[in-house]
Scaffold this motif. Structure first.
Motif, short mmCIF file in Angstrom:
data_model
loop_
_atom_site.label_atom_id
_atom_site.label_comp_id
_atom_site.label_asym_id
_atom_site.label_seq_id
_atom_site.Cartn_x
_atom_site.Cartn_y
_atom_site.Cartn_z
N LEU A 118 0.72 -1.37 0.03
CA LEU A 118 0.06 -0.11 -0.12
C LEU A 118 0.96 1.24 0.07
O LEU A 118 0.61 2.40 -0.87
CB LEU A 118 -0.95 0.09 1.15
N SER A 129 2.11 1.69 -3.39
CA SER A 129 0.96 2.26 -4.21
C SER A 129 0.79 3.59 -4.19
O SER A 129 0.19 4.34 -5.14
CB SER A 129 -0.11 1.16 -3.94
N VAL A 130 0.74 4.14 -2.78
CA VAL A 130 0.18 5.65 -2.47
C VAL A 130 1.39 6.34 -3.29
O VAL A 130 0.95 7.33 -3.83
CB VAL A 130 0.24 5.77 -1.17
N GLU A 151 0.88 6.40 -7.21
CA GLU A 151 -0.36 7.09 -7.52
C GLU A 151 -0.24 8.65 -7.32
O GLU A 151 -0.42 9.24 -8.11
CB GLU A 151 -1.63 6.59 -6.74
N THR A 170 2.68 -1.73 -11.55
CA THR A 170 3.02 -0.48 -10.85
C THR A 170 4.46 -0.04 -11.57
O THR A 170 4.62 1.18 -11.71
CB THR A 170 3.06 -0.41 -9.58
N SER A 179 -4.08 1.10 -9.23
CA SER A 179 -3.68 0.99 -7.93
C SER A 179 -4.91 0.55 -7.21
O SER A 179 -4.91 -0.35 -6.13
CB SER A 179 -3.04 2.24 -7.33
N VAL A 219 -5.01 -2.45 -4.52
CA VAL A 219 -5.16 -2.47 -3.09
C VAL A 219 -6.47 -3.54 -2.75
O VAL A 219 -6.53 -3.78 -1.51
CB VAL A 219 -5.29 -1.02 -2.71
N ASN A 251 -5.04 5.28 -0.16
CA ASN A 251 -4.77 5.27 -1.47
C ASN A 251 -5.14 6.42 -2.42
O ASN A 251 -4.45 7.03 -3.24
CB ASN A 251 -4.76 3.94 -2.21
#
Length: 459
Positions: free
Chosen positions: A35, A38-39, A42, A103, A148, A152, A168
């Motif tokens: 996560l 991913s944050v 993004e 990603t 994303s 998630v 996210n």
């Protein structure tokens, strides 16, 4: 108890976050690690997606550009359109190639538009079509939201998905504000003739996040879509009605986010420094308010919260019309900032409406004799498909806002009033839609079946 997931070549097999023993034995740590990256991915994607909201403020005769207001609004609209259209294929791609792999690709490809921006943005005489092409390439940053969020969702159990998805989404949306803070820092430290510095800041960040994703993220074999879910969702009228509401909330957020600086320049003649000094605050507060909108929707119903926020946005738009008529810069910027906060609240509550609406449909199927587990599983798959569609339509609404500003400021009046009146009419249409279609049913669902709706709404 299910077997612990096995990892091979960055693929997690047998992943089941609903197994509480496996979750507490290490699954939670794996999910949170993914996560965090991913944050970051993004966040950088949203920043690159909205580059031109800052860069157009620098593009003036001082550095050899003479683009008019209409051309600048077109330049900020093109990335919004491309990024919105990419959300559907991006949400599919992560199910095909895996969360880690996609990603890495989706972040690394941001180097292309960022490098081109760095090269061309301070080359006087570069034609508009070159910048439009670069802006279109920058639209790839907008697609990262869909991939994303899909990833998630597979990593976290239903009881934690609301928190994880909110974090996210909020982390990504903050990228709109951060790129404007970068622009403010550049103007403050180097003046308004060095837009390339904005792009230069992001090149090492993109490389860092790409390498971090390759090192720390995992692919999850549980990321799957239900066959035909999107086709079925596209045939459901609620998909398009909720998407229309999302145009009013997220469309407003992203549309205003990339247009705010240009509006200040055209409405009040603000300098680049004055514009970027105010434009970051609204997106920042709007991003922060999004999780709170979902929290309120959990307690009061998504339709009710969305109705109130859109009502407030209508009032805020009226305030902008008054401020523009009075030529009050302070009142205008305060009203615009309020619109960002309300749109953020509406983003969270409108997204919460999706699973709630389809949960009620599942309840109706169960009452008619269908198997409960199958009905609610189908509603979750449909909710995921509708989220992807609504995200795409909402983003296109942001582009429509910039087109409206383009027309408004180039129609000979030099005023944004026609655009604001159009937005006001759309908010009124959304209010009527919620009142007629959802508000009464949302209240009934909250009163009679809160547990079922709440569980499904976390998907």
């Amino acid at each position: 108890m299910a077997e612990a997931p096995k990892k091979r070549h960055h693929w997690l097999t047998g992943w089941n976050p609903e197994d509480e023993d496996a979750w507490h034995a290490g699954g939670r740590r794996v999910a949170r690690r993914n996560l965090v990256v991913s944050v970051l991915s993004e966040h950088v994607g949203f920043s690159v997606w909205t580059f031109w909201s800052v860069l157009v403020l620098f593009m003036n005769p001082d550095i050899g550009f003479t683009f008019d207001a209409g051309e600048k609004f077109l330049l900020v609209a093109v990335p919004t359109v491309v990024g919105s259209l990419l959300r559907l294929p991006y949400s599919y791609a992560v199910t095909r190639y895996g969360g880690r792999n996609w990603t890495v690709f989706a972040t690394g490809i941001l180097l292309v538009p960022t490098s081109l921006t760095l090269y061309f943005v301070q080359r006087p005489g570069t034609p508009l079509w070159v910048f439009l092409a670069i802006g279109a390439l920058g639209g790839v940053g907008g697609g990262t939201f869909a991939s994303s969020m899909t990833n998630v969702t597979a990593l976290f159990p239903r009881r934690h998905q609301g928190w994880a998805l909110g974090l996210n989404a909020g982390g990504g949306n903050v990228g709109v504000a951060v790129v404007q803070l970068v622009g403010l820092a550049v103007v403050s430290l180097a003046g308004h003739t060095h837009p390339s510095y904005v792009a230069a800041v992001y090149l090492p960040l993109i490389v860092f996040v790409t390498l971090l994703a390759a090192w720390k993220m995992d692919n999850v074999d549980a990321v799957r879509t239900s066959p035909g879910a999107r086709r079925e969702a596209a045939r459901d009228p609620d998909t398009w009605l909720i998407s229309a509401l999302y145009v009013g909330t997220f469309g407003s957020f992203i549309g205003y986010g990339v247009a705010f600086g240009l509006v200040l320049q055209n409405e009040f003649g603000a300098s680049p420094l004055e514009a970027v000094s105010y434009t970051f605050l609204g997106p920042l507060l709007g991003s922060a308010s999004r999780p709170f909108g979902g929290w309120l929707a959990d307690r009061s119903g998504g339709a009710r919260v969305t109705f109130v926020t859109l009502l407030g946005m209508g009032a805020g738009t009226l305030l902008l019309l008054v401020a523009a008529d009075l030529r009050s810069f302070g009142l205008f910027t305060a009203g615009f900032t309020g619109l960002f906060v309300l749109s953020g609240l509406g983003n969270g509550s409108a997204y919460k409406m999706i699973p709630a609406v389809f949960a009620r449909k599942a309840e109706a199927e169960v009452l008619s004799g269908c198997d409960a587990s199958a009905a609610f599983a189908r509603s979750r798959h449909l909710s995921g498909a509708v989220i992807a569609i609504a995200g795409t339509v909402g983003g296109l609404g942001g582009a429509a806002i910039n087109v409206a500003f383009k027309i408004s400021y180039t129609d000979g009046t030099g005023s944004g009033t026609p655009a604001f009146l159009t937005f006001l009419a759309y908010y009124a249409l959304c209010l009527a839609l919620i009142r007629v279609r959802y508000l009464r049913r949302d209240r009934a669902a909250t009163r009679h079946a809160p547990n079922t709706t709440k569980e499904v709404s976390s998907v």
